[in-house]
Design a protein around this motif. Structure first.
Motif, mmCIF file in Angstrom:
data_model
loop_
_atom_site.group_PDB
_atom_site.id
_atom_site.type_symbol
_atom_site.label_atom_id
_atom_site.label_comp_id
_atom_site.label_asym_id
_atom_site.label_seq_id
_atom_site.Cartn_x
_atom_site.Cartn_y
_atom_site.Cartn_z
ATOM 1 N N ASN A 165 0.856 -1.193 0.000
ATOM 2 C CA ASN A 165 0.000 0.000 0.000
ATOM 3 C C ASN A 165 0.890 1.240 0.000
ATOM 4 O OD1 ASN A 165 -3.086 -0.812 0.567
ATOM 5 N ND2 ASN A 165 -1.731 -2.272 1.593
ATOM 6 N N ASP A 219 0.481 4.089 -1.708
ATOM 7 C CA ASP A 219 -0.214 5.376 -1.696
ATOM 8 C C ASP A 219 -0.390 5.866 -0.259
ATOM 9 O OD1 ASP A 219 -2.109 7.398 -3.114
ATOM 10 O OD2 ASP A 219 -3.296 6.577 -1.449
ATOM 11 N N GLU A 220 -0.049 7.131 -0.013
ATOM 12 C CA GLU A 220 -0.074 7.643 1.356
ATOM 13 C C GLU A 220 -1.473 7.615 1.957
ATOM 14 O OE1 GLU A 220 1.780 11.448 1.621
ATOM 15 O OE2 GLU A 220 3.814 10.636 1.470
ATOM 16 N N GLY A 221 -2.481 7.910 1.159
ATOM 17 C CA GLY A 221 -3.849 7.890 1.671
ATOM 18 C C GLY A 221 -4.273 6.506 2.116
ATOM 19 N N LEU A 236 -2.197 4.107 2.953
ATOM 20 C CA LEU A 236 -1.357 3.737 4.090
ATOM 21 C C LEU A 236 -1.937 4.271 5.396
ATOM 22 C CD1 LEU A 236 1.361 2.587 5.204
ATOM 23 C CD2 LEU A 236 2.268 4.901 4.906
ATOM 24 N N VAL A 237 -2.359 5.529 5.373
ATOM 25 C CA VAL A 237 -2.955 6.133 6.571
ATOM 26 C C VAL A 237 -4.214 5.375 6.969
ATOM 27 C CG1 VAL A 237 -4.103 8.194 7.473
ATOM 28 C CG2 VAL A 237 -1.978 8.417 6.175
ATOM 29 N N ASP A 252 -3.291 1.893 8.431
ATOM 30 C CA ASP A 252 -2.706 1.995 9.766
ATOM 31 C C ASP A 252 -3.787 2.284 10.810
ATOM 32 O OD1 ASP A 252 0.152 2.291 11.097
ATOM 33 O OD2 ASP A 252 -1.104 3.849 11.965
ATOM 34 N N HIS A 304 3.115 2.992 11.866
ATOM 35 C CA HIS A 304 4.021 2.738 10.757
ATOM 36 C C HIS A 304 4.920 3.953 10.519
ATOM 37 C CE1 HIS A 304 5.412 1.753 6.683
ATOM 38 N NE2 HIS A 304 5.092 0.506 6.970
ATOM 39 N N ARG A 316 6.222 5.296 7.833
ATOM 40 C CA ARG A 316 5.860 6.207 6.751
ATOM 41 C C ARG A 316 4.704 7.110 7.143
ATOM 42 N NH1 ARG A 316 4.548 2.165 2.446
ATOM 43 N NH2 ARG A 316 3.473 3.925 1.477
ATOM 44 N N LEU A 317 3.918 6.695 8.131
ATOM 45 C CA LEU A 317 2.785 7.510 8.551
ATOM 46 C C LEU A 317 3.251 8.802 9.218
ATOM 47 C CD1 LEU A 317 -0.370 7.291 8.660
ATOM 48 C CD2 LEU A 317 -0.091 6.637 11.032
ATOM 49 N N ALA A 320 3.635 11.098 6.420
ATOM 50 C CA ALA A 320 2.441 11.182 5.575
ATOM 51 C C ALA A 320 1.378 12.085 6.189
ATOM 52 C CB ALA A 320 1.868 9.788 5.322
ATOM 53 N N HIS A 376 -0.836 14.670 14.707
ATOM 54 C CA HIS A 376 -0.853 13.218 14.777
ATOM 55 C C HIS A 376 -1.671 12.771 15.991
ATOM 56 C CE1 HIS A 376 2.733 14.119 12.402
ATOM 57 N NE2 HIS A 376 2.624 12.916 11.884
#
Length: 281
Positions: free
Chosen positions: A90, A92-94, A96-97, A100, A126, A128-129, A132, A137
């Motif tokens: 996954n 793509d950042e969207g 991935l978010v 997670d 994660h 990368r989050l 991202a 947060h």
């Protein structure tokens, strides 16, 4: 060691109502499903996400301080997948978010369905989050835990090891999570790294692999030194495959197969704990 004691109350009514509203496993097409025995799974593009929990314990007590949640993933065709494989797929950042947050929601629901004491829930985020999400947060996840009736101070957001090499980003992220009511934990690759970070990041828990700690012959003195680097920070020694003998400094917690295997139900019985302890020895 920070006092995290909360009232020994039963599962919050809002959380119970939330769990009862989830569709049962036989109902398809839903992102969250309740299993007949009470657990929860998440559906992610043909993959099924579930939870296992490993205890984190104080050295001198038979009690449990908290549990770290790990993902167990079943892919299409009944194949088990590693979390690394799923998150890598996954890009793509969207997505991935969203993945997670779904994983953390599954863990929170399964924790609520099996724990009624005051233990803490450690949830990994994660790496990368961290980049991202532009800011604040934990704000979205705070809405989830509020809807579940789970006090945010019972959740410890844990950042990955690679985040500790970026002190400015790490400090920003941890302050965001703490401002949203969560406790926070970091992973370090050496005592020296925690020494460098101790005055820069607001971590309440610092996790270090036992293999790194035991590189020093005077590891007990090194452990006491780690605890003393900053007041009100707890050191969690991880991946312990043998039990540690003798007295350990206050502010130390232990995690690993020697102290408990990952299990599907966080609230295991005393008999099960005894059996796990015998197996680990």
């Amino acid at each position: 060691m920070e006092n995290h004691n909360l009232s020994q109350r039963p599962l919050a009514e809002r959380a119970r109502a939330f769990l009862d509203r989830l569709p049962l496993e036989r109902d398809g097409g839903r992102q969250l499903r309740r299993l007949p025995e009470g657990g929860v799974v998440g559906d992610w593009f043909g993959c099924e996400l579930s939870s296992v929990f490993q205890p984190i314990v104080p050295p001198a007590s038979g009690g449990i301080f908290g549990y770290e949640a790990y993902l167990r993933i079943l892919g299409s065709g009944e194949r088990s997948l590693s979390p690394w494989t799923l998150f890598s797929a996954n890009a793509d950042e969207g997505r991935l978010v969203a993945l997670d947050r779904l994983a953390r929601t599954v863990h929170a629901l399964n924790f609520l369905s099996s724990v009624e004491g005051d233990s803490l829930l450690f949830l990994n985020v994660h790496g990368r989050l961290l980049a991202a999400v532009g800011g604040d947060h934990g704000a979205a996840f705070r809405k989830v835990v509020d809807a579940l009736g789970l006090p945010p101070e019972r959740i410890v957001i844990e950042t990955p090891l690679e985040a500790s090499s970026q002190p400015e980003l790490l400090g920003f992220v941890l302050r965001n999570y703490r401002n949203n009511g969560f406790q926070v934990a970091i992973n370090v690759d050496s005592p020296m790294q925690w020494q460098a970070l101790s005055s820069l990041v607001p971590a309440q828990f610092v996790k270090i692999d036992s293999a790194r700690l035991f590189l020093a012959e005077d590891w007990r003195a090194r452990l006491a030194w780690l605890v003393g680097l900053r007041e009100r920070a707890n050191i969690v020694v991880t991946r312990l495959e043998r039990r540690l003998d003798g007295d350990l400094p206050e502010g130390v917690l232990l995690q690993g197969y020697a102290y408990g295997l990952p299990v599907q139900r966080a609230a295991i019985t005393r008999a099960e704990r005894y059996a796990l302890g015998r197996f680990a020895r």
